[in-house]
Scaffold this motif. Structure first.
Motif, PDB file in Angstrom:
ATOM      1  N   SER A  18      -5.632   1.022   9.997  1.00  0.00           N
ATOM      2  CA  SER A  18      -5.695   1.928   8.842  1.00  0.00           C
ATOM      3  C   SER A  18      -6.660   1.409   7.784  1.00  0.00           C
ATOM      4  O   SER A  18      -7.441   2.179   7.222  1.00  0.00           O
ATOM      5  CB  SER A  18      -4.304   2.118   8.238  1.00  0.00           C
ATOM      6  OG  SER A  18      -3.463   2.782   9.157  1.00  0.00           O
ATOM      7  N   ILE A  19      -6.607   0.118   7.519  1.00  0.00           N
ATOM      8  CA  ILE A  19      -7.532  -0.481   6.544  1.00  0.00           C
ATOM      9  C   ILE A  19      -8.972  -0.271   7.003  1.00  0.00           C
ATOM     10  O   ILE A  19      -9.835   0.137   6.225  1.00  0.00           O
ATOM     11  CB  ILE A  19      -7.222  -1.978   6.337  1.00  0.00           C
ATOM     12  CG1 ILE A  19      -5.860  -2.149   5.662  1.00  0.00           C
ATOM     13  CG2 ILE A  19      -8.330  -2.662   5.524  1.00  0.00           C
ATOM     14  CD1 ILE A  19      -5.301  -3.565   5.711  1.00  0.00           C
ATOM     15  N   ILE A  22     -10.010   3.379   6.524  1.00  0.00           N
ATOM     16  CA  ILE A  22     -10.215   3.695   5.112  1.00  0.00           C
ATOM     17  C   ILE A  22     -11.534   3.111   4.622  1.00  0.00           C
ATOM     18  O   ILE A  22     -12.305   3.773   3.924  1.00  0.00           O
ATOM     19  CB  ILE A  22      -9.030   3.200   4.260  1.00  0.00           C
ATOM     20  CG1 ILE A  22      -7.768   4.004   4.599  1.00  0.00           C
ATOM     21  CG2 ILE A  22      -9.355   3.285   2.765  1.00  0.00           C
ATOM     22  CD1 ILE A  22      -6.469   3.380   4.123  1.00  0.00           C
ATOM     23  N   ILE A  23     -11.825   1.877   4.989  1.00  0.00           N
ATOM     24  CA  ILE A  23     -13.087   1.252   4.581  1.00  0.00           C
ATOM     25  C   ILE A  23     -14.268   2.029   5.152  1.00  0.00           C
ATOM     26  O   ILE A  23     -15.255   2.275   4.453  1.00  0.00           O
ATOM     27  CB  ILE A  23     -13.131  -0.235   4.992  1.00  0.00           C
ATOM     28  CG1 ILE A  23     -12.123  -1.042   4.155  1.00  0.00           C
ATOM     29  CG2 ILE A  23     -14.543  -0.805   4.843  1.00  0.00           C
ATOM     30  CD1 ILE A  23     -11.916  -2.476   4.623  1.00  0.00           C
ATOM     31  N   LYS A  26     -14.193   5.484   3.064  1.00  0.00           N
ATOM     32  CA  LYS A  26     -14.369   5.458   1.617  1.00  0.00           C
ATOM     33  C   LYS A  26     -15.224   4.302   1.111  1.00  0.00           C
ATOM     34  O   LYS A  26     -15.566   4.272  -0.059  1.00  0.00           O
ATOM     35  CB  LYS A  26     -13.004   5.371   0.931  1.00  0.00           C
ATOM     36  CG  LYS A  26     -12.115   6.558   1.196  1.00  0.00           C
ATOM     37  CD  LYS A  26     -10.811   6.436   0.435  1.00  0.00           C
ATOM     38  CE  LYS A  26      -9.974   7.683   0.600  1.00  0.00           C
ATOM     39  NZ  LYS A  26      -8.773   7.653  -0.228  1.00  0.00           N
ATOM     40  N   CYS A  29     -10.898  -0.112   0.242  1.00  0.00           N
ATOM     41  CA  CYS A  29      -9.514   0.216   0.556  1.00  0.00           C
ATOM     42  C   CYS A  29      -8.579  -0.311  -0.526  1.00  0.00           C
ATOM     43  O   CYS A  29      -8.688  -1.468  -0.927  1.00  0.00           O
ATOM     44  CB  CYS A  29      -9.147  -0.388   1.917  1.00  0.00           C
ATOM     45  SG  CYS A  29      -7.448  -0.079   2.429  1.00  0.00           S
ATOM     46  N   ASP A  33      -4.249   3.889  -0.851  1.00  0.00           N
ATOM     47  CA  ASP A  33      -4.903   4.589   0.258  1.00  0.00           C
ATOM     48  C   ASP A  33      -4.110   4.395   1.550  1.00  0.00           C
ATOM     49  O   ASP A  33      -3.935   5.326   2.338  1.00  0.00           O
ATOM     50  CB  ASP A  33      -6.331   4.063   0.486  1.00  0.00           C
ATOM     51  CG  ASP A  33      -7.249   4.309  -0.696  1.00  0.00           C
ATOM     52  OD1 ASP A  33      -7.105   5.350  -1.368  1.00  0.00           O
ATOM     53  OD2 ASP A  33      -8.122   3.448  -0.939  1.00  0.00           O
ATOM     54  N   ILE A  34      -3.635   3.178   1.754  1.00  0.00           N
ATOM     55  CA  ILE A  34      -2.856   2.863   2.957  1.00  0.00           C
ATOM     56  C   ILE A  34      -1.536   3.614   2.931  1.00  0.00           C
ATOM     57  O   ILE A  34      -1.128   4.217   3.935  1.00  0.00           O
ATOM     58  CB  ILE A  34      -2.614   1.343   3.071  1.00  0.00           C
ATOM     59  CG1 ILE A  34      -3.945   0.605   3.196  1.00  0.00           C
ATOM     60  CG2 ILE A  34      -1.711   1.026   4.262  1.00  0.00           C
ATOM     61  CD1 ILE A  34      -3.825  -0.896   2.998  1.00  0.00           C
ATOM     62  N   ARG A  64      -8.943  -4.283  -4.360  1.00  0.00           N
ATOM     63  CA  ARG A  64      -9.662  -4.083  -3.092  1.00  0.00           C
ATOM     64  C   ARG A  64      -9.071  -4.948  -1.971  1.00  0.00           C
ATOM     65  O   ARG A  64      -8.872  -6.131  -2.135  1.00  0.00           O
ATOM     66  CB  ARG A  64     -11.130  -4.427  -3.300  1.00  0.00           C
ATOM     67  CG  ARG A  64     -12.030  -4.081  -2.156  1.00  0.00           C
ATOM     68  CD  ARG A  64     -13.463  -4.478  -2.457  1.00  0.00           C
ATOM     69  NE  ARG A  64     -13.869  -4.051  -3.784  1.00  0.00           N
ATOM     70  CZ  ARG A  64     -14.710  -3.055  -4.026  1.00  0.00           C
ATOM     71  NH1 ARG A  64     -15.246  -2.399  -3.032  1.00  0.00           N
ATOM     72  NH2 ARG A  64     -15.026  -2.741  -5.256  1.00  0.00           N
TER      73      ARG A  64
END
Length: 128
Positions: A18-19, A22-23, A26, A29, A33-34, A64
């Motif tokens: 997931s991280i 997201i990175i 976007k 992270c 967001d997670i 971050r």
């Protein structure tokens, strides 16, 4: 304890994947967001992130979250498996929502060796 040999569980793999997602999407992270992506509470995410940080998979700098080298490697392996199985399942006629759910299950239980052999076989069949 050698971090290379540490066995990640399904939950940790899901967090790292997931991280990474997201990175990629976007550029950075945040814990929120997670929580949004995984549909988990912020306190649950906080506990998981603390564990991942202690184990050397992530580094936090202010808000971050960054993957360490070992964290990025683990996340990339899980993501690679997920994408392969999702695409495979969709290609053989499984509905996209089901393919997504089942790819998430399979990515955690298949060994690296079996995954690489299966992917090589599938690519050989597609190119025949």
């Amino acid at each position: 304890m050698s971090q290379e040999k540490h066995e990640l569980g399904k939950s940790s793999e899901d967090y790292l994947e997931s991280i990474l997602r997201i990175i990629k999407e976007k550029g950075a992270c945040r814990p929120t967001d997670i929580a949004e992506l995984m549909n988990f509470s912020k306190p649950s995410v906080s506990v998981a992130l603390k564990k991942l940080e202690e184990e050397g998979y992530i580094h936090r700098e202010d808000w971050r979250i960054q993957l360490t080298e070992i964290g990025e490697s683990a996340a990339a392996k899980t993501f690679e498996k997920h994408e392969f199985f999702r695409q495979l399942f969709e290609e053989i006629g499984i509905a996209p929502e089901t393919a997504e759910e089942e790819a998430c299950l399979v990515e955690h239980v298949i060994s690296e060796d079996s995954f690489h052999k299966m992917r090589a076989y599938w690519e050989k069949c597609r190119n025949a």
